[in-house]
Design an enzyme around this catalytic site. Structure first.
Site, PDB file in Angstrom:
ATOM      1  N   GLU A 116       0.823  -1.196   0.000  1.00 50.36           N
ATOM      2  CA  GLU A 116       0.000   0.000   0.000  1.00 50.36           C
ATOM      3  C   GLU A 116       0.865   1.257   0.000  1.00 50.36           C
ATOM      4  OE1 GLU A 116      -4.095  -1.503   2.069  1.00 50.36           O
ATOM      5  OE2 GLU A 116      -2.459  -1.068   3.433  1.00 50.36           O
ATOM      6  N   CYS A 129       3.338   8.587   1.229  1.00 56.67           N
ATOM      7  CA  CYS A 129       3.879   7.632   2.198  1.00 56.67           C
ATOM      8  C   CYS A 129       4.138   6.322   1.464  1.00 56.67           C
ATOM      9  CB  CYS A 129       2.872   7.458   3.346  1.00 56.67           C
ATOM     10  SG  CYS A 129       3.428   6.296   4.597  1.00 56.67           S
ATOM     11  N   CYS A 136       6.654  -7.006   7.226  1.00 55.10           N
ATOM     12  CA  CYS A 136       7.785  -6.482   8.004  1.00 55.10           C
ATOM     13  C   CYS A 136       8.344  -7.617   8.845  1.00 55.10           C
ATOM     14  CB  CYS A 136       7.320  -5.334   8.907  1.00 55.10           C
ATOM     15  SG  CYS A 136       8.680  -4.450   9.714  1.00 55.10           S
ATOM     16  N   CYS A 140       6.506  -4.877  16.059  1.00 57.27           N
ATOM     17  CA  CYS A 140       6.087  -3.852  17.011  1.00 57.27           C
ATOM     18  C   CYS A 140       4.629  -4.125  17.390  1.00 57.27           C
ATOM     19  CB  CYS A 140       6.258  -2.466  16.407  1.00 57.27           C
ATOM     20  SG  CYS A 140       7.966  -2.190  15.867  1.00 57.27           S
ATOM     21  N   CYS A 143       1.528  -2.119  15.906  1.00 54.13           N
ATOM     22  CA  CYS A 143       1.516  -1.852  14.464  1.00 54.13           C
ATOM     23  C   CYS A 143       0.836  -2.983  13.710  1.00 54.13           C
ATOM     24  CB  CYS A 143       2.951  -1.675  13.967  1.00 54.13           C
ATOM     25  SG  CYS A 143       3.066  -1.498  12.182  1.00 54.13           S
ATOM     26  N   GLU A 197      10.375  -2.050   7.153  1.00 56.15           N
ATOM     27  CA  GLU A 197      11.474  -1.331   7.808  1.00 56.15           C
ATOM     28  C   GLU A 197      12.493  -0.971   6.719  1.00 56.15           C
ATOM     29  OE1 GLU A 197      12.671   0.096  10.767  1.00 56.15           O
ATOM     30  OE2 GLU A 197      14.270   0.475   9.314  1.00 56.15           O
ATOM     31  N   SER A 228      11.802   6.759   7.923  1.00 59.92           N
ATOM     32  CA  SER A 228      11.500   6.411   9.314  1.00 59.92           C
ATOM     33  C   SER A 228      12.007   5.015   9.619  1.00 59.92           C
ATOM     34  CB  SER A 228       9.981   6.471   9.544  1.00 59.92           C
ATOM     35  OG  SER A 228       9.671   5.968  10.830  1.00 59.92           O
ATOM     36  N   SER A 250      11.259   5.825  15.227  1.00 64.32           N
ATOM     37  CA  SER A 250      10.077   5.394  15.984  1.00 64.32           C
ATOM     38  C   SER A 250      10.512   5.142  17.423  1.00 64.32           C
ATOM     39  CB  SER A 250       9.508   4.123  15.356  1.00 64.32           C
ATOM     40  OG  SER A 250       9.033   4.416  14.078  1.00 64.32           O
ATOM     41  N   CYS A 370      -1.380   5.961   9.985  1.00 65.25           N
ATOM     42  CA  CYS A 370      -0.124   5.341  10.415  1.00 65.25           C
ATOM     43  C   CYS A 370      -0.389   4.007  11.089  1.00 65.25           C
ATOM     44  CB  CYS A 370       0.588   6.194  11.463  1.00 65.25           C
ATOM     45  SG  CYS A 370       0.983   7.810  10.914  1.00 65.25           S
TER      46      CYS A 370
HETATM   47  N1  SAH Z   1       9.016   0.623   9.896  1.00 66.20           N
HETATM   48  C1  SAH Z   1       9.312   1.987   9.994  1.00 66.20           C
HETATM   49  C2  SAH Z   1       8.447   2.857   9.126  1.00 66.20           C
HETATM   50  C3  SAH Z   1       6.964   2.569   9.057  1.00 66.20           C
HETATM   51  S1  SAH Z   1       5.923   2.900  10.399  1.00 66.20           S
HETATM   52  C4  SAH Z   1       9.218   2.435  11.429  1.00 66.20           C
HETATM   53  O1  SAH Z   1       8.750   1.681  12.253  1.00 66.20           O
HETATM   54  O2  SAH Z   1       9.661   3.546  11.728  1.00 66.20           O
HETATM   55  C5  SAH Z   1       5.554   4.652  10.413  1.00 66.20           C
HETATM   56  C6  SAH Z   1       5.212   5.154  11.818  1.00 66.20           C
HETATM   57  O3  SAH Z   1       3.889   4.772  12.259  1.00 66.20           O
HETATM   58  C7  SAH Z   1       6.164   4.592  12.856  1.00 66.20           C
HETATM   59  O4  SAH Z   1       6.575   5.586  13.741  1.00 66.20           O
HETATM   60  C8  SAH Z   1       5.291   3.584  13.559  1.00 66.20           C
HETATM   61  O5  SAH Z   1       5.802   3.297  14.815  1.00 66.20           O
HETATM   62  C9  SAH Z   1       3.964   4.286  13.581  1.00 66.20           C
HETATM   63  N2  SAH Z   1       2.838   3.387  13.853  1.00 66.20           N
HETATM   64  C10 SAH Z   1       2.766   2.060  13.657  1.00 66.20           C
HETATM   65  N3  SAH Z   1       1.554   1.583  14.050  1.00 66.20           N
HETATM   66  C11 SAH Z   1       0.850   2.650  14.483  1.00 66.20           C
HETATM   67  C12 SAH Z   1      -0.470   2.800  14.970  1.00 66.20           C
HETATM   68  N4  SAH Z   1      -1.301   1.774  15.062  1.00 66.20           N
HETATM   69  N5  SAH Z   1      -0.891   4.042  15.317  1.00 66.20           N
HETATM   70  C13 SAH Z   1      -0.047   5.102  15.177  1.00 66.20           C
HETATM   71  N6  SAH Z   1       1.200   5.009  14.712  1.00 66.20           N
HETATM   72  C14 SAH Z   1       1.661   3.797  14.366  1.00 66.20           C
HETATM   73 FE1  SF4 Z   2       7.658  -2.832  11.071  1.00 69.05          FE
HETATM   74 FE2  SF4 Z   2       7.639  -0.153  11.520  1.00 69.05          FE
HETATM   75 FE3  SF4 Z   2       5.444  -1.623  11.984  1.00 69.05          FE
HETATM   76 FE4  SF4 Z   2       7.557  -1.876  13.581  1.00 69.05          FE
HETATM   77  S1  SF4 Z   2       6.292  -0.015  13.304  1.00 69.05           S
HETATM   78  S2  SF4 Z   2       6.346  -3.571  12.737  1.00 69.05           S
HETATM   79  S3  SF4 Z   2       9.238  -1.653  12.135  1.00 69.05           S
HETATM   80  S4  SF4 Z   2       6.415  -1.309   9.991  1.00 69.05           S
END
Ligand code: SAH
Ligand code: SF4
Length: 388
Positions: A116, A129, A136, A140, A143, A197, A228, A250, A370
């Site tokens: 996406e 974006c 991934c 996390c 996420c 990532e 990021s 993050s 996000c």
């Molecule tokens: N993998 C990379 C980039 C993609 S995530 C990273 O983790 O930085 C982009 C941002 O959205 C990151 O800061 C992530 O932590 C945040 N994110 C992930 N899940 C989320 C959620 N459910 N609500 C708000 N932010 C979230």
């Molecule tokens: Fe992967 Fe970023 Fe989501 Fe963590 S926040 S699971 S690194 S996409």
């Protein structure tokens, strides 16, 4: 179109037209790779540089996908290119437009996988974006993408291709010879904040972003591109030296105990190691700050004490703190912090001298916000989606 090319000596000596599967995609190649591919196909070495520049302009500044339309190349040369190469970008299988104007594209890439890409229009900018992986490897816990395993890395072509298909949809291929100024473009900013990532797919991300920044490519300033990372410490320095884009991290927690749970890569590179790497990021200054992303999770990481600890931890790093109200997804184990809590946290950070914007969730109605991205191929790698 190619059949109408005049039959000249050049055409007669052409190698046979390769079957589609054997033709090589020119999208995503570095300048050096493209020049080498052109020479291998019979371009005189002396011309390789100029041809590379011309092709980049057709691909990335004019959005042309058909060699026959490349009018500053001789017809026999266009035929040669068409015999050997393709211009392939991901296929848009679904496009959703949110009530707030956010657009989410579901794209199919080789192997039938899906990723996406999200376009977020704002008054002063338009942000794309971009995803770097299908799924991934990291997990996390807040996420949506992270609930699924990695399917594969995207190629540089698939990464820069996301920008190209978004420009198709937005109708943003400038008139010939006119490169719009960054700030007036529909896509004025790129964030590598989609699925995956980016620092676990470093080379492809780097090559794609080089094209995005190149004056003969997409031609966006490096300061309008933000990568990021969840904190892949060994790759942070070369993100600065080899890509030179802005960095977001993050962060999400102020103690290792909590960050271990939220961002499990913290068990490998903890907060102290991460901050060390960030302090060494090249070009840091007041105008080039690191963005600390901090997702606000009710009762988990959102106390005033956390806010105070955060400003102590990052002391000395030119930074801005982007507070992200948690975006819920089906089955998510957390709740969004109440608005007053987020404001109180933001206030403490702001009073300590850091910009602390609260990110407005965008495109929630189409699950484009996000952390909400997840494609069917991440859910079931071989499943085919029925296109509505
Ligand atoms: N993998 C990379 C980039 C993609 S995530 C990273 O983790 O930085 C982009 C941002 O959205 C990151 O800061 C992530 O932590 C945040 N994110 C992930 N899940 C989320 C959620 N459910 N609500 C708000 N932010 C979230
Ligand atoms: Fe992967 Fe970023 Fe989501 Fe963590 S926040 S699971 S690194 S996409």
């Amino acid at each position: 179109m190619i059949a109408t090319a005049p039959v000249t000596q050049d055409v007669l000596t052409l190698p046979r037209r390769l079957p589609a599967a054997e033709r090589i995609n020119l999208v995503g190649m570095t300048r050096a790779q493209l020049a080498a591919a052109l020479v291998a196909a019979g371009t005189p070495e002396k011309q390789a540089r100029m041809r590379t520049a011309q092709l980049w302009q057709w691909l990335y500044q004019k959005g042309v996908r058909d060699f026959a339309l490349m009018t500053n190349l001789a017809k026999p040369y266009r035929a040669l290119l068409a015999a050997r190469f393709t211009i392939d970008v991901p296929q848009v299988v679904r496009r959703q437009v949110s009530a707030d104007g956010t657009r989410k594209y579901l794209l199919r890439v080789a192997g039938g996988h899906e990723v996406e890409t999200v376009y977020i229009p704002d008054a002063d900018r338009g942000t794309l974006c971009v995803s770097s992986q299908v799924g991934c490897t990291l997990t996390c816990s807040f996420c949506h993408t992270g609930t699924q395993r990695l399917v594969r890395n995207l190629t540089a072509a698939e990464i820069v291709g996301q920008i190209m298909v978004a420009r198709d949809d937005l109708g943003e291929w400038p008139a010939p010879g006119r490169v719009a100024k960054d700030e007036t473009r529909l896509i004025s900013n790129i964030v590598l904040m989609g699925m995956g990532e980016p620092l676990y797919n470093f080379e492809a991300v780097r090559d794609a972003m080089k094209i995005a920044m190149d004056h003969e490519g997409i031609s966006l300033s490096r300061r309008r591109i933000t990568l990021s990372t969840s904190g892949i410490v060994p790759e942070i320095a070369r993100t600065g030296t080899e890509i030179g884009c802005m960095l977001a991290v993050s962060f999400h927690a102020t103690t290792d105990e909590v960050r271990d749970r939220l961002v499990p890569i913290n068990r490998k590179w903890n907060i102290a190691a991460l901050l060390d790497a960030l302090r060494g990021y090249p070009n840091l200054s007041n105008s080039e700050r690191i963005t600390f992303e901090y997702v606000m999770l009710d009762g988990i990481n959102d106390s005033d004490e956390d806010a105070r600890r955060l400003v102590r931890l990052i002391a000395g790093i030119p930074a801005k703190i982007n507070l992200i109200p948690f975006n819920e997804w089906p089955g998510a184990p957390y709740r969004r912090s109440p608005e007053a809590r987020i404001r109180s946290f933001a206030d403490i950070v702001y009073k300590a001298g850091y910009a602390s914007p609260i990110r407005t969730p965008r495109g929630e109605d189409i699950m484009a916000a996000c952390g909400q991205l997840k494609s069917d191929s991440a859910r079931a790698p071989n499943a085919r989606r029925v296109v509505p």
